[in-house]
Design a protein around this motif. Structure first.
Motif, short mmCIF file in Angstrom:
data_model
loop_
_atom_site.label_atom_id
_atom_site.label_comp_id
_atom_site.label_asym_id
_atom_site.label_seq_id
_atom_site.Cartn_x
_atom_site.Cartn_y
_atom_site.Cartn_z
N GLU A 65 -42.03 -28.76 15.57
CA GLU A 65 -41.62 -27.48 15.02
C GLU A 65 -42.62 -26.96 14.01
O GLU A 65 -42.94 -25.76 13.98
CB GLU A 65 -40.24 -27.60 14.38
CG GLU A 65 -39.12 -27.79 15.39
CD GLU A 65 -37.74 -27.80 14.76
OE1 GLU A 65 -36.75 -27.84 15.52
OE2 GLU A 65 -37.63 -27.80 13.51
N PHE A 89 -36.60 -22.42 18.00
CA PHE A 89 -36.37 -23.86 17.99
C PHE A 89 -35.06 -24.24 18.69
O PHE A 89 -34.92 -25.37 19.17
CB PHE A 89 -36.37 -24.38 16.56
CG PHE A 89 -37.70 -24.26 15.85
CD1 PHE A 89 -38.87 -24.06 16.56
CD2 PHE A 89 -37.77 -24.35 14.46
CE1 PHE A 89 -40.10 -23.95 15.91
CE2 PHE A 89 -38.99 -24.24 13.80
CZ PHE A 89 -40.15 -24.04 14.52
N ARG A 93 -36.72 -27.26 22.55
CA ARG A 93 -36.51 -28.43 21.68
C ARG A 93 -37.54 -29.54 21.85
O ARG A 93 -37.57 -30.48 21.08
CB ARG A 93 -35.11 -29.01 21.93
CG ARG A 93 -33.99 -28.03 21.57
CD ARG A 93 -32.61 -28.64 21.77
NE ARG A 93 -31.57 -27.74 21.36
CZ ARG A 93 -31.10 -27.61 20.11
NH1 ARG A 93 -31.64 -28.37 19.16
NH2 ARG A 93 -30.15 -26.77 19.81
N SER A 94 -38.37 -29.42 22.85
CA SER A 94 -39.36 -30.46 23.11
C SER A 94 -40.65 -29.84 23.61
O SER A 94 -40.69 -28.66 23.99
CB SER A 94 -38.83 -31.44 24.17
OG SER A 94 -38.75 -30.80 25.43
#
Length: 263
Positions: A65, A89, A93-94
């Motif tokens: 992030e 975000f 998430r990845s």
């Protein structure tokens, strides 16, 4: 707004081999003289007293992030980035999520940060490289970080210092300007400036010093008209007087409020 802390257990792992400043081409290996070191460390100490709470203003909860937020912060205020990243975000998430992102959807989410097409390309390219070469994880070595699309030494040092606790000097426009005004460098090359600051300031202070210089540059030591007469470094700064020295006039130039909104 204060950034969310992340696990810092990596901070002590082989720190001496990561995030180090490098010598610029043609730079002498001779150490700076003692007077310059004393002056630089006196300024660093004064900055610590002026800005004891200085920190990265980007909100994040993990290294990925922070890496994405730092890419978005180019030519954009941290405040604006922090307005965009909650939705971003939540959706991605990845690294794999970013790598497979629909370009148009990602562009729409980050459009207000400016240069959104270039930033979208950098984020997707960076994420694909993470998946292909680093198992989807953000590496904690500068030499690895700078191989990622859209990631230079400045971005890499932000991530190393703030997400991993590994000392790094972030040479943005504020740090470059102040380093020249303090007499720490005469170069415009960020790599050379990084190396010259590193020779003056103890390694463990690099990250905190970067934050403090950025805060001071945004609040007081402005590019066009520094508030010299209201500066807490006046007695130490060799450039004192390039801006108004009258305390009343200088005080009008000082920017207050959330530092992340200042540029």
């Amino acid at each position: 707004m204060v950034s969310t802390s992340v696990n810092r257990t990596a901070a002590t792992r082989a720190a001496a081999s990561r995030g180090t400043a490098v010598r610029g081409k043609g730079q002498s290996s001779a150490p700076p003289d003692r007077a310059r070191v004393r002056q630089a460390r006196a300024i660093a100490k004064a900055l610590a007293e002026l800005y004891p709470d200085a920190h990265c203003e980007l909100n994040f909860s993990n290294p990925l992030e922070l890496l994405v937020a730092t890419i978005l912060s180019a030519q954009c205020t941290d405040q604006r980035v922090n307005m965009v990243t909650p939705a971003l975000f939540a959706k991605y998430r990845s690294a794999a999520d970013y790598a497979a992102a629909d370009r148009a959807e990602l562009e729409k989410l980050i459009a207000s940060t400016g240069f959104y097409r270039n930033k979208t390309a950098a984020i997707i390219g960076m994420a694909q490289a993470l998946c292909e070469r680093f198992g989807g994880e953000v590496p904690d070595r500068l030499d690895d970080l700078v191989t990622l699309p859209g990631v230079g030494r400045k971005t890499a040092n932000v991530v190393l210092g703030t997400a991993f606790g590994i000392p790094g000097i972030t040479v943005d426009t504020h740090v470059l300007r102040l380093a020249k005004r303090f007499g720490w460098t005469t170069s415009n090359d960020p790599v050379v400036v990084e190396q010259e600051i590193a020779a003056l300031i103890p390694r463990e202070e690099w990250t905190a010093l970067s934050h403090r210089m950025i805060w001071h540059g945004r609040r007081v030591c402005h590019a066009r008209k520094p508030a010299c007469g209201a500066c807490g470094l006046a007695r130490l700064c060799p450039s004192y007087g390039i801006g108004p020295t009258d305390p009343v006039e200088a005080a009008k130039l000082v920017k207050t409020g959330p530092v992340d909104a200042l540029r």
